[in-house]
Design an enzyme around this catalytic site. Structure first.
Site, PDB file in Angstrom:
ATOM      1  N   CYS A   1     -45.215  95.372  19.324  1.00  0.00           N
ATOM      2  CA  CYS A   1     -45.105  93.926  18.437  1.00  0.00           C
ATOM      3  C   CYS A   1     -44.512  92.723  18.888  1.00  0.00           C
ATOM      4  O   CYS A   1     -45.238  91.233  17.827  1.00  0.00           O
ATOM      5  CB  CYS A   1     -45.331  94.831  16.760  1.00  0.00           C
ATOM      6  SG  CYS A   1     -43.658  94.862  16.246  1.00  0.00           S
TER       7      CYS A   1
ATOM      8  N   THR B   1     -46.432  86.232  12.508  1.00  0.00           N
ATOM      9  CA  THR B   1     -47.101  86.359  11.515  1.00  0.00           C
ATOM     10  C   THR B   1     -47.317  85.062  10.852  1.00  0.00           C
ATOM     11  O   THR B   1     -47.776  84.869  10.217  1.00  0.00           O
ATOM     12  CB  THR B   1     -45.596  87.260  10.287  1.00  0.00           C
ATOM     13  OG1 THR B   1     -45.774  88.905  10.978  1.00  0.00           O
ATOM     14  CG2 THR B   1     -46.860  87.939   9.128  1.00  0.00           C
TER      15      THR B   1
ATOM     16  N   ASP C   1     -40.489  98.475  19.724  1.00  0.00           N
ATOM     17  CA  ASP C   1     -40.686  97.745  19.044  1.00  0.00           C
ATOM     18  C   ASP C   1     -38.566  97.754  19.160  1.00  0.00           C
ATOM     19  O   ASP C   1     -37.968  98.562  19.957  1.00  0.00           O
ATOM     20  CB  ASP C   1     -40.725  98.306  17.742  1.00  0.00           C
ATOM     21  CG  ASP C   1     -40.427  97.503  16.422  1.00  0.00           C
ATOM     22  OD1 ASP C   1     -40.778  95.628  17.354  1.00  0.00           O
ATOM     23  OD2 ASP C   1     -40.227  97.478  15.837  1.00  0.00           O
TER      24      ASP C   1
ATOM     25  N   ARG D   1     -52.983  89.743  15.581  1.00  0.00           N
ATOM     26  CA  ARG D   1     -52.908  88.827  13.986  1.00  0.00           C
ATOM     27  C   ARG D   1     -53.491  87.995  13.751  1.00  0.00           C
ATOM     28  O   ARG D   1     -53.497  88.038  12.432  1.00  0.00           O
ATOM     29  CB  ARG D   1     -50.778  88.394  14.210  1.00  0.00           C
ATOM     30  CG  ARG D   1     -49.940  89.842  15.406  1.00  0.00           C
ATOM     31  CD  ARG D   1     -49.842  90.456  14.467  1.00  0.00           C
ATOM     32  NE  ARG D   1     -49.950  90.625  13.076  1.00  0.00           N
ATOM     33  CZ  ARG D   1     -47.914  90.803  12.646  1.00  0.00           C
ATOM     34  NH1 ARG D   1     -47.754  90.535  13.179  1.00  0.00           N
ATOM     35  NH2 ARG D   1     -48.006  90.558  11.510  1.00  0.00           N
TER      36      ARG D   1
ATOM     37  N   HIS E   1     -45.431  97.234   7.499  1.00  0.00           N
ATOM     38  CA  HIS E   1     -45.487  96.303   7.782  1.00  0.00           C
ATOM     39  C   HIS E   1     -47.402  96.327   8.509  1.00  0.00           C
ATOM     40  O   HIS E   1     -47.895  96.490   9.876  1.00  0.00           O
ATOM     41  CB  HIS E   1     -45.017  96.141   9.332  1.00  0.00           C
ATOM     42  CG  HIS E   1     -45.231  94.271   9.808  1.00  0.00           C
ATOM     43  ND1 HIS E   1     -45.505  93.457   9.281  1.00  0.00           N
ATOM     44  CD2 HIS E   1     -44.690  93.670  11.027  1.00  0.00           C
ATOM     45  CE1 HIS E   1     -45.471  92.711  10.404  1.00  0.00           C
ATOM     46  NE2 HIS E   1     -45.480  92.792  10.779  1.00  0.00           N
TER      47      HIS E   1
ATOM     48  N   GLN F   1     -49.753  94.150  10.939  1.00  0.00           N
ATOM     49  CA  GLN F   1     -48.862  94.626  12.292  1.00  0.00           C
ATOM     50  C   GLN F   1     -50.090  95.310  12.907  1.00  0.00           C
ATOM     51  O   GLN F   1     -50.501  95.741  13.956  1.00  0.00           O
ATOM     52  CB  GLN F   1     -47.315  94.740  12.871  1.00  0.00           C
ATOM     53  CG  GLN F   1     -47.695  94.781  14.073  1.00  0.00           C
ATOM     54  CD  GLN F   1     -47.789  93.869  15.132  1.00  0.00           C
ATOM     55  OE1 GLN F   1     -47.139  92.925  14.743  1.00  0.00           O
ATOM     56  NE2 GLN F   1     -48.616  94.083  16.032  1.00  0.00           N
TER      57      GLN F   1
ATOM     58  N   ARG G   1     -42.834  87.781   3.613  1.00  0.00           N
ATOM     59  CA  ARG G   1     -41.915  88.372   4.287  1.00  0.00           C
ATOM     60  C   ARG G   1     -40.441  88.977   3.190  1.00  0.00           C
ATOM     61  O   ARG G   1     -39.396  87.901   2.885  1.00  0.00           O
ATOM     62  CB  ARG G   1     -41.769  87.838   5.270  1.00  0.00           C
ATOM     63  CG  ARG G   1     -40.158  88.911   6.538  1.00  0.00           C
ATOM     64  CD  ARG G   1     -41.125  88.349   7.730  1.00  0.00           C
ATOM     65  NE  ARG G   1     -41.882  89.184   8.855  1.00  0.00           N
ATOM     66  CZ  ARG G   1     -42.203  88.868   9.908  1.00  0.00           C
ATOM     67  NH1 ARG G   1     -41.093  88.306  10.913  1.00  0.00           N
ATOM     68  NH2 ARG G   1     -42.805  89.318  10.341  1.00  0.00           N
TER      69      ARG G   1
ATOM     70  N   SER H   1     -39.829  84.122  11.417  1.00  0.00           N
ATOM     71  CA  SER H   1     -41.863  84.845  11.978  1.00  0.00           C
ATOM     72  C   SER H   1     -42.090  84.427  13.071  1.00  0.00           C
ATOM     73  O   SER H   1     -42.010  82.236  12.844  1.00  0.00           O
ATOM     74  CB  SER H   1     -42.125  84.919  10.589  1.00  0.00           C
ATOM     75  OG  SER H   1     -43.458  85.137  11.904  1.00  0.00           O
ATOM     76  N   THR H   2     -42.692  84.162  13.935  1.00  0.00           N
ATOM     77  CA  THR H   2     -43.535  83.490  14.642  1.00  0.00           C
ATOM     78  C   THR H   2     -44.974  84.002  14.602  1.00  0.00           C
ATOM     79  O   THR H   2     -45.379  83.090  13.545  1.00  0.00           O
ATOM     80  CB  THR H   2     -42.780  83.426  16.579  1.00  0.00           C
ATOM     81  OG1 THR H   2     -41.557  83.581  16.465  1.00  0.00           O
ATOM     82  CG2 THR H   2     -43.962  82.735  17.660  1.00  0.00           C
TER      83      THR H   2
ATOM     84  N   MET I   1     -34.370  92.585  11.883  1.00  0.00           N
ATOM     85  CA  MET I   1     -33.572  92.084  11.174  1.00  0.00           C
ATOM     86  C   MET I   1     -32.171  92.361   9.901  1.00  0.00           C
ATOM     87  O   MET I   1     -33.158  92.982   9.337  1.00  0.00           O
ATOM     88  CB  MET I   1     -34.314  90.723  10.582  1.00  0.00           C
ATOM     89  CG  MET I   1     -35.115  90.000  11.721  1.00  0.00           C
ATOM     90  SD  MET I   1     -36.449  88.543  11.771  1.00  0.00           S
ATOM     91  CE  MET I   1     -38.162  89.434  10.963  1.00  0.00           C
TER      92      MET I   1
END
Ligand SMILES: NC(=O)OP(=O)(O)O
Length: 344
Positions: A300, A68, A258, A327, A143, A146, A116, A65-66, A263
């Site tokens: 997102c 979040t 998206d 966010r 999510h 988001q 997560r 994650s970046t 992932m």
């Protein structure tokens, strides 16, 4: 000796926006705006309170994650608390210890958990077993933080447009989100994934219509569709599914997409790229499908060029970077509600 009374009340969580009413989501958006304006402009005054002083939020992340992660760590810091990142490589979870045991141990030492996970059942187990509030930082079904940020971004954009506020300027927000959001039409062009599912359980109840184009064979969970349709019936919004991107974007205000390969789906990449042919968001697609002339674009992030071309992604139509920044403000509002104000 008289004993000390232990608080045995069940903690409140934020697992999906489906658990909250439109008014509760609007209140969170409103609080998020207040935090953003206060932080950027010291309006009405700079924050001095540190309500989470001495408290810790554990970030239990089994995936990368970046946004979040940065949003949560900075949000908790803004409230004076300590954010502790517990990545999949760092702790015993999944290797030497079960989720149940990990949850009981971690939640006995922290004041809140941002998690997560992979399967949605994992976040449900966490919430059931945790002694402290749990926020879903992404599961394979939903999510929520988001989509709360997306509601805030739409509210900001349409509020400023209606009130002729120049881009990048924050006003006191004279209109409530229920006024700015009602009647919008959002078109989704992409995978039937956790982002679309969270949109479906959040937007129709806020009066926002959703039309989604997903390739043949890509469908949302039936319980999610049922919630969306029941909510839409109450607010007058519409919910529509198709396999044609052109059909989905007809008369829309907003186009959203998206990643086509989430992932954990990396081995399906080749097959998915072939099945999503024709789904790239471009100005040409918007014109062919008949989107409104002033349509805007959301994503997102992280983004790959096959999903949306540079011409749209870096254009004035694109609100992807404010959407990413929001966010932080929305996660801040969620933790403020759960840990400071006692609930959403
Ligand atoms: N949109 C989003 O959840 O981004 P990260 O995966 O970087 O947190």
């Amino acid at each position: 000796m008289s004993g000390i009374k232990i608080n045995t009340a069940k903690p409140k969580h934020f697992i999906t926006t489906a658990d909250y009413t439109a008014e509760q989501l609007f209140d969170l958006v409103d609080r998020s705006i207040q935090f953003k304006v206060e932080s950027k402009y010291n309006y009405p005054k700079a924050r001095t309170e540190r309500p989470l002083d001495g408290k810790t939020v554990g970030l239990l992340f089994s995936k990368r994650s970046t946004r979040t992660r940065v949003a949560t760590e900075t949000a908790v810091g803004y409230l004076g608390g300590n954010a502790m990142f517990l990545g999949g490589q760092d702790i015993q979870l999944g290797v030497n210890e079960s989720l149940l045991d990990t949850t009981r141990v971690v939640s006995s030492m922290v004041d809140g958990i941002m998690a997560r996970v992979g399967g949605h059942h994992e976040i449900e187990t966490l919430a059931k077993e945790s002694a402290v509030p749990v926020v879903n930082a992404l599961s394979d079904k939903y999510h929520p933080t988001q989509i709360l940020a997306d509601l805030m971004t739409l509210h900001e954009f349409y509020h400023n447009k209606k009130n002729n506020v120049p881009a990048g300027v924050y006003s006191a927000h004279t209109q409530h989100p229920r006024e700015t959001l009602k009647g919008l039409k959002v078109a989704w062009v992409g995978d039937a994934n956790n982002i679309l599912q969270e949109i479906l359980v959040a937007f129709p109840k806020c009066g926002i219509s959703v039309s989604a184009a997903c390739p043949p064979g890509y469908t949302c969970d039936q319980d999610v569709i049922d919630i969306a349709q029941a909510d839409a019936k109450k607010t007058g919004a519409t919910v529509f599914f198709t396999t044609s991107p052109e059909e989905a974007i007809k008369d829309c205000d907003v186009i959203v997409t998206d990643t086509w390969v989430s992932m954990g789906q990396e081995e399906e990449k080749k097959k998915r790229l072939a099945e999503f042919a024709g789904y790239q968001v471009t100005n040409d697609l918007a014109a062919r499908g008949g989107a409104k002339s002033d349509w805007i674009f959301m994503h997102c992030l992280p983004r790959k060029p096959e999903e949306v071309d540079d011409e749209v992604f870096y254009s004035e139509r694109s609100v992807v970077f404010p959407e990413a920044e929001n966010r932080k403000w929305t996660i801040l509002a969620v933790f403020d509600a759960l840990l400071v104000r006692g609930g959403i």
